[in-house]
Design a protein around this motif. Structure first.
Motif, mmCIF file in Angstrom:
data_model
loop_
_atom_site.group_PDB
_atom_site.id
_atom_site.type_symbol
_atom_site.label_atom_id
_atom_site.label_comp_id
_atom_site.label_asym_id
_atom_site.label_seq_id
_atom_site.Cartn_x
_atom_site.Cartn_y
_atom_site.Cartn_z
ATOM 1 N N ASP A 92 -4.702 3.415 -17.746
ATOM 2 C CA ASP A 92 -4.607 2.836 -16.407
ATOM 3 C C ASP A 92 -3.326 2.026 -16.259
ATOM 4 O O ASP A 92 -2.870 1.402 -17.216
ATOM 5 C CB ASP A 92 -5.802 1.912 -16.132
ATOM 6 C CG ASP A 92 -7.113 2.667 -16.146
ATOM 7 O OD1 ASP A 92 -7.930 2.394 -17.039
ATOM 8 O OD2 ASP A 92 -7.302 3.536 -15.288
ATOM 9 N N ARG A 109 -5.059 -0.578 -5.702
ATOM 10 C CA ARG A 109 -5.916 -1.493 -4.945
ATOM 11 C C ARG A 109 -5.136 -2.706 -4.445
ATOM 12 O O ARG A 109 -5.370 -3.175 -3.341
ATOM 13 C CB ARG A 109 -7.107 -1.876 -5.816
ATOM 14 C CG ARG A 109 -7.526 -3.297 -5.770
ATOM 15 C CD ARG A 109 -8.654 -3.629 -6.693
ATOM 16 N NE ARG A 109 -8.416 -3.189 -8.054
ATOM 17 C CZ ARG A 109 -9.333 -3.135 -8.984
ATOM 18 N NH1 ARG A 109 -10.566 -3.478 -8.714
ATOM 19 N NH2 ARG A 109 -9.053 -2.741 -10.196
ATOM 20 N N ASP A 118 -3.687 2.429 -10.355
ATOM 21 C CA ASP A 118 -4.560 1.634 -9.486
ATOM 22 C C ASP A 118 -3.714 0.992 -8.392
ATOM 23 O O ASP A 118 -2.872 0.143 -8.660
ATOM 24 C CB ASP A 118 -5.281 0.574 -10.310
ATOM 25 C CG ASP A 118 -6.375 -0.129 -9.524
ATOM 26 O OD1 ASP A 118 -6.404 -0.002 -8.272
ATOM 27 O OD2 ASP A 118 -7.202 -0.806 -10.155
ATOM 28 N N ALA A 140 -1.662 -0.610 -13.191
ATOM 29 C CA ALA A 140 -1.750 -1.247 -11.875
ATOM 30 C C ALA A 140 -0.381 -1.188 -11.211
ATOM 31 O O ALA A 140 0.632 -1.560 -11.807
ATOM 32 C CB ALA A 140 -2.207 -2.693 -12.014
ATOM 33 N N THR A 175 -1.831 -2.848 -3.966
ATOM 34 C CA THR A 175 -0.542 -2.457 -3.387
ATOM 35 C C THR A 175 -0.625 -2.492 -1.867
ATOM 36 O O THR A 175 -1.467 -1.832 -1.270
ATOM 37 C CB THR A 175 -0.136 -1.053 -3.866
ATOM 38 O OG1 THR A 175 -0.094 -1.063 -5.296
ATOM 39 C CG2 THR A 175 1.216 -0.660 -3.322
#
Length: 104
Positions: free
Chosen positions: A10, A48, A46, A12, A50
């Motif tokens: 993952d 979320r 991920d 971010a 941004t």
């Protein structure tokens, strides 16, 4: 016979994925792709947190996808906002990525 298992890492994405952040973000993503096994690796980006993605950020996502395709890996865009999803459809890039939303 050796079994092949899929691996997932993952990453971010930054709050503003654009000109200022694209290089570091792309380098981090490519580094993670290189750690994943060819053919079975999945990089989950991920999004979320941004808020904005400009053309430079979209270009970074494209370069990450290209690197993954060379290694037969998958790039997943997790929780992109409506604006980014619309931009991907508008630019006809939506088929290049797997997209996961909260409903998935």
């Amino acid at each position: 016979m050796q079994s092949i298992q899929s691996s997932t890492l993952d990453l971010a994405a930054p709050v503003h994925l654009g000109l200022e952040s694209r290089t570091a973000f792309r380098q981090n993503a490519v580094g993670l792709l290189d750690q994943l096994p060819e053919r079975t690796g999945r990089l989950v980006i991920d999004l979320r947190g941004t808020r904005t993605v400009d053309s430079a950020g979209l270009g970074a996502l494209m370069l990450i996808q290209r690197r993954a395709a060379e290694r037969r890996q998958v790039v997943v865009l997790k929780r992109p906002n409506d604006e980014l999803r619309f931009l991907l459809v508008l630019t006809k890039l939506d088929d290049l990525f797997e997209v996961e939303t909260d409903a998935d």
